[in-house]
Design a protein around this motif. Structure first.
Motif, PDB file in Angstrom:
ATOM      1  N   ALA A  48       1.466  -1.178  -0.161  1.00  8.87           N
ATOM      2  CA  ALA A  48      -0.263   0.156  -0.295  1.00  8.87           C
ATOM      3  C   ALA A  48       0.973   0.788  -0.242  1.00  8.87           C
ATOM      4  CB  ALA A  48      -0.532   0.003   1.017  1.00  8.87           C
ATOM      5  N   TYR A  49       2.009   1.324   0.443  1.00  8.64           N
ATOM      6  CA  TYR A  49       2.525   2.550   0.407  1.00  8.64           C
ATOM      7  C   TYR A  49       3.703   2.787  -0.658  1.00  8.64           C
ATOM      8  CZ  TYR A  49       6.472   5.730   1.742  1.00  8.64           C
ATOM      9  OH  TYR A  49       7.404   6.449   1.823  1.00  8.64           O
ATOM     10  N   TYR A  53       3.835   6.277  -2.860  1.00  7.92           N
ATOM     11  CA  TYR A  53       5.152   6.440  -2.955  1.00  7.92           C
ATOM     12  C   TYR A  53       5.015   6.373  -4.580  1.00  7.92           C
ATOM     13  CZ  TYR A  53       9.975   7.632  -3.494  1.00  7.92           C
ATOM     14  OH  TYR A  53      10.883   8.486  -3.099  1.00  7.92           O
ATOM     15  N   ASP A  54       4.395   5.202  -5.774  1.00 10.18           N
ATOM     16  CA  ASP A  54       5.119   5.813  -7.065  1.00 10.18           C
ATOM     17  C   ASP A  54       3.875   6.135  -7.720  1.00 10.18           C
ATOM     18  OD1 ASP A  54       6.295   3.123  -6.464  1.00 10.18           O
ATOM     19  OD2 ASP A  54       5.380   1.081  -7.024  1.00 10.18           O
ATOM     20  N   GLU A  55       2.893   6.564  -6.718  1.00  9.12           N
ATOM     21  CA  GLU A  55       1.561   7.884  -7.463  1.00  9.12           C
ATOM     22  C   GLU A  55       2.361   9.631  -7.398  1.00  9.12           C
ATOM     23  OE1 GLU A  55      -2.480   5.709  -6.900  1.00  9.12           O
ATOM     24  OE2 GLU A  55      -1.651   6.865  -4.941  1.00  9.12           O
ATOM     25  N   LEU A  56       3.410   9.198  -5.932  1.00  7.08           N
ATOM     26  CA  LEU A  56       3.911  10.659  -6.266  1.00  7.08           C
ATOM     27  C   LEU A  56       4.999  10.775  -7.229  1.00  7.08           C
ATOM     28  CD1 LEU A  56       4.003  13.265  -3.757  1.00  7.08           C
ATOM     29  CD2 LEU A  56       5.917  11.677  -2.968  1.00  7.08           C
ATOM     30  N   SER A  67      -4.104   8.328  -1.107  1.00  5.79           N
ATOM     31  CA  SER A  67      -3.983   7.234  -0.943  1.00  5.79           C
ATOM     32  C   SER A  67      -2.953   7.112   0.465  1.00  5.79           C
ATOM     33  CB  SER A  67      -2.677   6.814  -1.544  1.00  5.79           C
ATOM     34  OG  SER A  67      -2.888   6.284  -3.472  1.00  5.79           O
ATOM     35  N   PHE A  68      -2.011   8.707   0.218  1.00  3.38           N
ATOM     36  CA  PHE A  68      -1.150   7.857   2.057  1.00  3.38           C
ATOM     37  C   PHE A  68      -1.756   8.235   2.887  1.00  3.38           C
ATOM     38  CE2 PHE A  68       2.565   9.057  -0.541  1.00  3.38           C
ATOM     39  CZ  PHE A  68       3.087   8.155  -0.658  1.00  3.38           C
ATOM     40  N   ILE A  69      -3.575   8.973   2.380  1.00  6.63           N
ATOM     41  CA  ILE A  69      -4.183   9.075   3.837  1.00  6.63           C
ATOM     42  C   ILE A  69      -4.987   7.821   4.093  1.00  6.63           C
ATOM     43  CG2 ILE A  69      -7.098  10.601   4.575  1.00  6.63           C
ATOM     44  CD1 ILE A  69      -5.104  12.591   2.748  1.00  6.63           C
ATOM     45  N   ALA A  70      -5.061   7.468   3.199  1.00  3.08           N
ATOM     46  CA  ALA A  70      -5.635   6.237   3.141  1.00  3.08           C
ATOM     47  C   ALA A  70      -4.915   5.102   4.172  1.00  3.08           C
ATOM     48  CB  ALA A  70      -6.067   5.852   1.930  1.00  3.08           C
ATOM     49  N   TYR A  86       4.206  12.340   6.032  1.00  6.42           N
ATOM     50  CA  TYR A  86       4.750  13.410   5.248  1.00  6.42           C
ATOM     51  C   TYR A  86       4.731  13.799   4.246  1.00  6.42           C
ATOM     52  CZ  TYR A  86       9.006  16.001   4.298  1.00  6.42           C
ATOM     53  OH  TYR A  86      10.370  16.793   3.473  1.00  6.42           O
ATOM     54  N   TRP A  87       4.732  12.613   3.443  1.00  7.71           N
ATOM     55  CA  TRP A  87       4.386  12.676   2.078  1.00  7.71           C
ATOM     56  C   TRP A  87       2.652  13.595   2.071  1.00  7.71           C
ATOM     57  CZ3 TRP A  87       8.628  13.222  -0.488  1.00  7.71           C
ATOM     58  CH2 TRP A  87       9.673  11.996  -0.449  1.00  7.71           C
ATOM     59  N   VAL A  88       2.021  13.213   1.974  1.00  5.04           N
ATOM     60  CA  VAL A  88       0.399  14.086   2.235  1.00  5.04           C
ATOM     61  C   VAL A  88       1.066  15.231   2.532  1.00  5.04           C
ATOM     62  CG1 VAL A  88      -1.575  14.554   3.530  1.00  5.04           C
ATOM     63  CG2 VAL A  88      -0.790  12.429   3.429  1.00  5.04           C
TER      64      VAL A  88
END
Length: 165
Positions: A48-49, A53-56, A67-70, A86-88
């Protein structure tokens, strides 16, 4: 932060996207504590991470943020939850949605006090205030960073930003 993450954040912050006007606040859970997981849960968490991260990395900031919030909602006590948060915040910052970024960085600071990303979150929160032209909160945040993380790379960056005020 690895060199790869630094380059990615720098690239992300140069992206131009339509600003989002509304700040989304989330109910803060209690302070997170990393809890043990089964091997199956760890693999699901990693998958899931990695998806988020790939989307980012693909500069799909809204999708990555969601996705990071989920992820943080599903794995609030997981190994990567604080980094996901942090990525959110970085996703909001990259889109120049500085008010949202401030709220997102603050969420990291409130919920994940053990995170090694705290000094970075404080610095990026200060940069967000600076971008909004809020010198009072920029200075306040930088002073807090310098008092709590004096021997960090972020402290050096904070001193440089203070000179601009």
């Amino acid at each position: 932060v690895t060199k790869r993450e630094e380059v990615m954040v720098e690239q992300a912050s140069q992206e131009v996207a339509a600003p989002v006007e509304e700040v989304v606040t989330r109910t803060k859970p209690p302070v997170a504590v990393i809890k043990p997981m089964s091997e199956k849960e760890r693999k699901a968490e990693q998958k899931a991470y990695q998806k988020a991260y790939d989307e980012l990395r693909a500069k799909q900031y809204n999708k990555a943020r969601d996705s990071f919030i989920a992820f943080t909602q599903k794995y609030p006590s997981g190994r990567y939850a604080h980094i996901a948060q942090y990525w959110v915040a970085e996703s909001s910052y990259a889109q120049k949605n500085y008010k949202q970024a401030i709220a997102d960085y603050q969420y990291l600071l409130d919920v994940y006090p053990f995170s090694p990303k705290k000094a970075e979150a404080e610095l990026k929160k200060a940069f967000s205030y600076y971008e909004l032209g809020d010198n009072v909160n920029t200075r306040k945040t930088l002073d807090h960073l310098l008092a709590n993380y004096p021997d960090t790379t972020e402290a050096g960056q904070a001193k440089r930003l203070l000179k601009k005020l």
